[in-house]
Design a protein around this motif. Structure first.
Motif, PDB file in Angstrom:
ATOM      1  N   ALA A  91       0.646  -1.049   0.107  1.00 46.84           N
ATOM      2  CA  ALA A  91       0.053   0.024  -0.096  1.00 46.84           C
ATOM      3  C   ALA A  91       0.844   1.306  -0.104  1.00 46.84           C
ATOM      4  N   PRO A  92       1.841   1.347   0.612  1.00 47.69           N
ATOM      5  CA  PRO A  92       2.811   2.634   0.869  1.00 47.69           C
ATOM      6  C   PRO A  92       3.318   3.034  -0.375  1.00 47.69           C
ATOM      7  N   LEU A  93       3.328   2.030  -1.473  1.00 43.64           N
ATOM      8  CA  LEU A  93       4.030   2.473  -2.721  1.00 43.64           C
ATOM      9  C   LEU A  93       3.084   2.884  -3.798  1.00 43.64           C
ATOM     10  N   SER A  94       1.616   2.892  -3.498  1.00 42.47           N
ATOM     11  CA  SER A  94       0.795   3.141  -4.400  1.00 42.47           C
ATOM     12  C   SER A  94       0.774   4.455  -5.041  1.00 42.47           C
ATOM     13  N   TYR A  95       1.528   5.551  -4.472  1.00 42.98           N
ATOM     14  CA  TYR A  95       1.813   6.586  -5.405  1.00 42.98           C
ATOM     15  C   TYR A  95       2.391   6.550  -6.740  1.00 42.98           C
ATOM     16  N   ILE A  96       2.825   5.433  -6.917  1.00 43.92           N
ATOM     17  CA  ILE A  96       3.698   5.314  -8.200  1.00 43.92           C
ATOM     18  C   ILE A  96       3.094   5.451  -9.278  1.00 43.92           C
ATOM     19  N   THR A  97       1.485   5.194  -9.336  1.00 43.53           N
ATOM     20  CA  THR A  97       0.566   5.054 -10.150  1.00 43.53           C
ATOM     21  C   THR A  97       0.466   6.569 -10.672  1.00 43.53           C
TER      22      THR A  97
END
Length: 436
Positions: free
Chosen positions: A361-367
């Motif tokens: 979840a913490p890496l979802s900003y990549i989208t």
């Protein structure tokens, strides 16, 4: 082992990704430590019903995640700081307009909304929800500006202060009148304090940009709105659905089971979610800032950064979460009182979800960084359908609440695993394009 630990310490001391994560996470860790230490006190002041009502109020505010229509996510992206400030101005204007809209909705049909949740007492708190919405939205804008200017220390301080102010108010007010209103007002107080700290840390940057006082214009805002239109068109709906996926379960549990069940679930997610909040929050903000820079300089390295970070998070959380699964049912009843024992049983059922959430979840900003908002939207829709479908089916079949919680955890776990592979695939395609 010594060389491994020495390598970690060397990386922590050096400026960069890990050090920035620790700067943010240390503040979040302090805020969550306050929450841990205060929980035995608060949960002996307030009942599962009180916590359940608070959870329903939070669920009704799920739209606050798009208070700025996600324009705030575009703030760290421009190469020029002045362009980022224009986006920040746009975000604030949108938050104000959205707050008025939310207030009107609660005023006109708030009673019907509350009636659908089978929690009539929530009607007493509708008047304060738009104000909390406003503070949440403005705080998110200030947070994005802080990330833009790498004010990671200020972010950490704001997190500690927010938690401290919230807990202090809820404790003192609860000793006088232990009602759900005090829990809701605590959220308001905490976010107000955080917003003030964010704004204070940006005084130097704000005063240095003449565009704020000399060049503010509707035309600039309109141009920025059009240029970053993917955020309200794709990111905002995705975030709404994302929040709905999380908040749908408490609302459905309130409808089909009881506010006590909602309260037990809220406690399980609140306490076991601490490491997710502490480390995951720092990772998400710093990962966003670093990946945005990498996208402008070396986009072919994003896939490696994404997978390497997810793998590290998974290794960090496995052993602690497994220990929590073993000990939670016993600890919850002992620490918080017998009426909270069921929350410990819920923790055991939700451990797979917590592991997947921590790592992915913490890496979802990549989208947002790679303009893959459509992927995020599709994933959020799929997760919402899966969670609501399973929860409603469990209630329709009159299955025990614990079975419903287990199905919810499995649905969340499966959705996070799918997101990881779908995002990796999108990043690989991006890497292949730049390699040609």
């Amino acid at each position: 082992m010594k060389s491994y630990l020495r390598g970690i310490l060397d990386r922590v001391r050096r400026p960069g990704f890990l050090r920035d994560i620790l700067a943010v996470s240390s503040g979040s860790m302090g805020s969550q430590l306050i929450a841990i230490l205060s929980s035995p006190i608060l949960l002996r002041i307030y009942s599962p019903h009180d916590l359940g009502v608070q959870a329903v109020c939070i669920s009704l505010l799920f739209v606050s995640v798009v208070a700025s229509l996600k324009y705030n996510q575009a703030i760290p992206l421009p190469a020029e700081d002045n362009d980022a400030i224009v986006i920040a101005q746009l975000s604030v204007v949108v938050v104000l307009a959205m707050t008025i809209g939310i207030g009107l909705i609660f005023y006109v049909i708030g009673g019907k909304i509350v009636g659908a949740t089978n929690t009539p007492s929530v009607i007493e708190y509708l008047w304060i929800l738009p104000l909390i919405f406003l503070l949440l939205g403005i705080s998110e804008v200030f947070l994005s500006v802080c990330i833009r200017f790498e004010k990671f220390k200020a972010v950490g301080i704001a997190q500690i202060s927010q938690s401290g102010a919230q807990v202090l108010y809820q404790t003192l007010a609860g000793l006088l009148a232990p009602t759900p209103m005090q829990l809701v007002l605590g959220i308001l107080v905490g976010n107000l304090v955080a917003m003030i700290i964010y704004a204070s840390s940006l005084r130097r940057e704000v005063t240095s940009f003449t565009i704020i006082k000399d060049s503010f214009s509707l035309d600039r805002l309109w141009q920025a709105a059009k240029f970053h239109k993917k955020f309200p068109i794709l990111s905002a709906p995705a975030q709404i659905i994302n929040a709905a996926s999380i908040q749908a379960t408490p609302l459905l549990l309130a409808v089909f089971y009881s506010t006590n069940v909602v309260g037990w679930l809220a406690l399980a997610q609140r306490l076991v979610g601490l490491p997710i909040t502490v480390i995951g929050y720092g990772v998400s903000q710093v990962f966003f800032q670093h990946s945005a820079k990498l996208q402008n300089q070396k986009p072919w390295e994003l896939l490696s950064l994404y997978q390497r970070t997810a793998r590290s998070l998974l290794l960090i959380c496995l052993v602690p979460f497994l220990l929590i699964a073993i000990l939670a049912p016993m600890i919850f009843g002992w620490v918080f009182g017998p009426e909270w024992t069921e929350a410990g049983a819920y923790v055991r059922l939700l451990i797979p979800m917590f592991i997947c959430q921590f790592a992915i979840a913490p890496l979802s900003y990549i989208t947002a960084v790679i303009s893959a908002q459509r992927l995020q939207l599709i994933w959020d829709i799929g997760r919402l359908v899966l969670i609501v479908g399973l929860t409603y089916t469990a209630a329709f079949l009159k299955l025990d609440a614990s079975v419903c919680i287990a199905l919810y955890g499995l649905a969340m776990s499966a959705s996070y695993i799918w997101l990881f592979f779908a995002t990796s695939s999108a990043l690989k395609k991006l890497s292949d394009v730049h390699a040609e």
